[in-house]
Design a protein around this motif. Structure first.
Motif, PDB file in Angstrom:
ATOM      1  N   ARG A   1     -46.247 -40.342 -51.728  1.00  0.00           N
ATOM      2  CA  ARG A   1     -47.751 -40.965 -50.830  1.00  0.00           C
ATOM      3  C   ARG A   1     -48.302 -41.049 -51.810  1.00  0.00           C
ATOM      4  O   ARG A   1     -49.529 -40.339 -51.662  1.00  0.00           O
ATOM      5  CB  ARG A   1     -47.705 -41.193 -49.307  1.00  0.00           C
ATOM      6  CG  ARG A   1     -46.209 -41.217 -49.190  1.00  0.00           C
ATOM      7  CD  ARG A   1     -46.169 -40.954 -47.774  1.00  0.00           C
ATOM      8  NE  ARG A   1     -45.524 -38.630 -47.839  1.00  0.00           N
ATOM      9  CZ  ARG A   1     -44.881 -37.832 -47.517  1.00  0.00           C
ATOM     10  NH1 ARG A   1     -44.121 -38.378 -47.024  1.00  0.00           N
ATOM     11  NH2 ARG A   1     -44.363 -36.719 -48.183  1.00  0.00           N
ATOM     12  N   THR A   2     -48.605 -41.866 -53.292  1.00  0.00           N
ATOM     13  CA  THR A   2     -49.851 -42.365 -53.934  1.00  0.00           C
ATOM     14  C   THR A   2     -50.947 -41.668 -53.286  1.00  0.00           C
ATOM     15  O   THR A   2     -51.948 -40.377 -53.592  1.00  0.00           O
ATOM     16  CB  THR A   2     -49.229 -43.169 -54.393  1.00  0.00           C
ATOM     17  OG1 THR A   2     -48.295 -43.688 -55.389  1.00  0.00           O
ATOM     18  CG2 THR A   2     -50.644 -43.158 -55.980  1.00  0.00           C
TER      19      THR A   2
ATOM     20  N   GLU B   1     -51.605 -40.560 -50.553  1.00  0.00           N
ATOM     21  CA  GLU B   1     -51.652 -38.563 -50.071  1.00  0.00           C
ATOM     22  C   GLU B   1     -52.272 -37.893 -51.388  1.00  0.00           C
ATOM     23  O   GLU B   1     -53.239 -36.680 -51.189  1.00  0.00           O
ATOM     24  CB  GLU B   1     -50.408 -38.332 -49.305  1.00  0.00           C
ATOM     25  CG  GLU B   1     -50.536 -37.121 -48.733  1.00  0.00           C
ATOM     26  CD  GLU B   1     -48.861 -37.233 -48.351  1.00  0.00           C
ATOM     27  OE1 GLU B   1     -48.432 -35.896 -48.537  1.00  0.00           O
ATOM     28  OE2 GLU B   1     -48.448 -37.819 -47.597  1.00  0.00           O
ATOM     29  N   ILE B   2     -51.572 -38.247 -52.108  1.00  0.00           N
ATOM     30  CA  ILE B   2     -52.028 -37.416 -53.254  1.00  0.00           C
ATOM     31  C   ILE B   2     -53.696 -37.690 -54.129  1.00  0.00           C
ATOM     32  O   ILE B   2     -53.820 -36.525 -54.501  1.00  0.00           O
ATOM     33  CB  ILE B   2     -50.647 -37.315 -54.897  1.00  0.00           C
ATOM     34  CG1 ILE B   2     -49.266 -37.430 -54.300  1.00  0.00           C
ATOM     35  CG2 ILE B   2     -51.493 -36.602 -56.018  1.00  0.00           C
ATOM     36  CD1 ILE B   2     -48.916 -37.608 -55.513  1.00  0.00           C
TER      37      ILE B   2
ATOM     38  N   VAL C   1     -50.672 -30.560 -54.785  1.00  0.00           N
ATOM     39  CA  VAL C   1     -49.450 -31.272 -53.917  1.00  0.00           C
ATOM     40  C   VAL C   1     -48.536 -31.980 -54.215  1.00  0.00           C
ATOM     41  O   VAL C   1     -47.400 -32.234 -54.003  1.00  0.00           O
ATOM     42  CB  VAL C   1     -51.169 -32.667 -53.537  1.00  0.00           C
ATOM     43  CG1 VAL C   1     -50.491 -33.709 -53.163  1.00  0.00           C
ATOM     44  CG2 VAL C   1     -52.541 -32.320 -53.248  1.00  0.00           C
TER      45      VAL C   1
ATOM     46  N   ARG D   1     -55.771 -38.270 -52.724  1.00  0.00           N
ATOM     47  CA  ARG D   1     -57.097 -38.138 -51.441  1.00  0.00           C
ATOM     48  C   ARG D   1     -58.234 -37.780 -52.121  1.00  0.00           C
ATOM     49  O   ARG D   1     -57.937 -37.206 -52.539  1.00  0.00           O
ATOM     50  CB  ARG D   1     -56.435 -37.362 -50.330  1.00  0.00           C
ATOM     51  CG  ARG D   1     -55.725 -36.003 -50.915  1.00  0.00           C
ATOM     52  CD  ARG D   1     -55.351 -35.229 -49.442  1.00  0.00           C
ATOM     53  NE  ARG D   1     -55.432 -33.612 -49.374  1.00  0.00           N
ATOM     54  CZ  ARG D   1     -54.266 -33.333 -49.737  1.00  0.00           C
ATOM     55  NH1 ARG D   1     -53.551 -33.780 -49.646  1.00  0.00           N
ATOM     56  NH2 ARG D   1     -54.777 -31.914 -49.801  1.00  0.00           N
TER      57      ARG D   1
ATOM     58  N   LEU E   1     -44.648 -31.911 -51.996  1.00  0.00           N
ATOM     59  CA  LEU E   1     -44.129 -32.533 -51.890  1.00  0.00           C
ATOM     60  C   LEU E   1     -42.592 -32.765 -52.564  1.00  0.00           C
ATOM     61  O   LEU E   1     -41.714 -32.676 -52.683  1.00  0.00           O
ATOM     62  CB  LEU E   1     -45.073 -34.138 -53.114  1.00  0.00           C
ATOM     63  CG  LEU E   1     -45.128 -34.594 -52.115  1.00  0.00           C
ATOM     64  CD1 LEU E   1     -46.314 -36.160 -52.508  1.00  0.00           C
ATOM     65  CD2 LEU E   1     -44.508 -35.283 -51.074  1.00  0.00           C
TER      66      LEU E   1
END
Ligand SMILES: Cc1cc2nc3c(=O)[nH]c(=O)nc-3n(C[C@H](O)[C@H](O)[C@H](O)COP(=O)(O)OP(=O)(O)OC[C@H]3O[C@@H](n4cnc5c(N)ncnc54)[C@H](O)[C@@H]3O)c2cc1C
Length: 401
Positions: free
Chosen positions: A61-62, A64-65, A112, A67, A116
């Motif tokens: 989830r790009t 999310e990274i 991060v 952020r 994942l």
């Protein structure tokens, strides 16, 4: 223990390999000698290439990274010549445009990705274990050792253990030609003419290396100095002194209220000089271990991520046959992606080693709106980039287009 695939090193190269394998449902072992979150000495600047690689691994989830508490978006890069001429390369026109470059502490960014990667059921993690030796077994596997202890046997090893790779030094007997050395320090309170621009200051006594000042979130800055390869004998403690001296003289005004966070730290940067054998029977070499750092900008994260993804895709396509011919598509794909870019960067690296010419060039380029636009286009577009190694472009720049 016999495993199918082992990845040694969980930096950006190893993590992208792990994530890509997991995405395809391929089990693997991921090994790192450190425990996360861990720091990595780095300038912490990420180009659009890193963003592109994240987007290619669909499980990620790009957003999310990327952020807000991890990344600090930057819009341009300022190249300052030894004579003080500045050339601004814009890679993002406005807040609304897609994110194309950012800074992020490697401790957070890598963590991060690491979380994942290790959350995937396909990943078996071995943390806190340094792989110090490799042996080819009679059965054609690689046996990985930590000291005297055999950790595991694997049919394929992905070597992603960074600039001081044990595999490349001990098994491939590789002596790196282009290793540069750099030091980095974090500061609070550095002043910036533009807090959305990363700065590369080329200095006479460093050429073709540079002094960098990169803005980060929370009013921090990542500051450092990287040497050209011809200066590398002046390595560490003197380089640290040199760094402090420049910071206190040339940039004194900007550091007047700066507060250092810890001491400057040094680490090698394996700049790309030429291609060599990055795949053989049962192995592929990735990221810094493969010397994939851009020789002009010192950027290695995006290329490390690219190599991780390509190596994993090659392993998946090889369907369990890890003899050299089935792994060379990795090298072919890597060269297709990076060859023209490296040719340009080697050229610019050589140009930057001649401070007078480099200054003239930046001066001319900075005065021409056409040239500014054209160079930005060329750096962002692979086809247009070929013009950057065409001497006619520079002749035209010198005579003013
Ligand atoms: C001072 C400095 C500034 C830089 N600035 C930038 C920048 O601003 N932007 C940019 O794009 N690039 C920059 N780079 C380059 C960038 O840091 C590297 O290209 C990038 O980290 C390479 O990723 P990697 O995964 O190949 O290796 P690494 O990030 O080095 O990861 C290797 C991993 O392997 C592990 N490991 C190492 N040895 C072993 C072992 N024997 N056994 C098990 N595990 C092991 C390590 O713990 C680590 O987690 C900079 C480099 C330096 C030194």
């Amino acid at each position: 223990m016999l495993t199918e695939i082992a990845i040694v090193g969980s930096g950006p190269a190893g993590l992208l390999a792990s994530l890509t394998l997991s995405e395809a449902g391929v089990p693997h072992v991921l090994i790192d000698h450190q425990r996360f979150p861990r720091d990595k000495v780095c300038g912490d600047a990420f180009s659009g290439k890193a963003v592109e690689q994240l987007r290619k691994v669909s499980r990620l989830r790009t957003a999310e990274i990327l952020r807000e508490d991890v990344v600090y978006p930057v819009f341009s890069m300022l190249l300052v010549s030894p004579r003080g001429d500045a050339f601004r390369l814009v890679f993002r026109e406005s807040e609304q445009a897609a994110l194309n470059g950012f800074t992020a502490p490697r401790k957070d960014y890598d963590h991060v990705l690491f979380e994942l990667a290790t959350a995937a059921p396909e990943t078996t993690l071995i943390e806190g274990t340094r792989i110090t030796g490799y042996e080819r077994t009679p059965g054609g596997h690689w046996r990985l050792f930590s000291g005297e202890e055999a950790i595991l046997d694997t049919r394929l090893v992905m070597v992603a253990d960074g600039a001081r790779s044990v595999f490349t030094r001990t098994v491939l007997k590789r002596r790196t030609a282009g290793t540069s050395i750099a030091v980095r320090a974090y500061y609070g309170g550095v002043t910036f003419p533009d807090r959305r621009s990363i700065e590369l200051h080329f200095l006479d006594d460093l050429a073709p290396g540079y002094f960098w000042i990169f803005p980060m979130s929370h009013h921090r800055a990542n500051v450092g100095v990287g040497l050209g390869t011809r200066h590398r004998k002046t390595a560490s403690p003197p380089l640290r002194d040199f760094f402090m001296q420049k910071q206190q003289s040339l940039f004194a005004g900007r550091f007047r209220n700066a507060v250092p966070e810890g001491k400057p730290q040094g680490w090698p940067i394996p700049l790309h000089t030429r291609w060599w054998e990055l795949a053989g029977d049962g192995y592929m070499v990735l990221g810094d271990a493969a010397e994939l750092v851009d020789p002009f900008t010192g950027e290695g994260i995006g290329n490390a991520m690219l190599s991780g993804r390509l190596a994993a895709e090659t392993a998946i396509a090889a369907k369990g046959n890890y003899a050299q011919p089935h792994l060379t598509p990795y090298v072919t794909a890597l060269r297709r992606h990076l060859e023209s870019e490296f040719a340009v960067s080697r050229f610019l690296h050589r140009l930057a080693a001649r401070p007078w010419w480099f200054s003239q060039m930046l001066r001319r380029l900075s005065r021409s709106p056409y040239a500014r636009r054209r160079v930005s286009e060329m750096l962002l577009n692979v086809e247009a980039r070929k013009d950057l190694i065409n001497p006619i472009f520079y002749l035209r720049a010198l005579v003013g287009f």
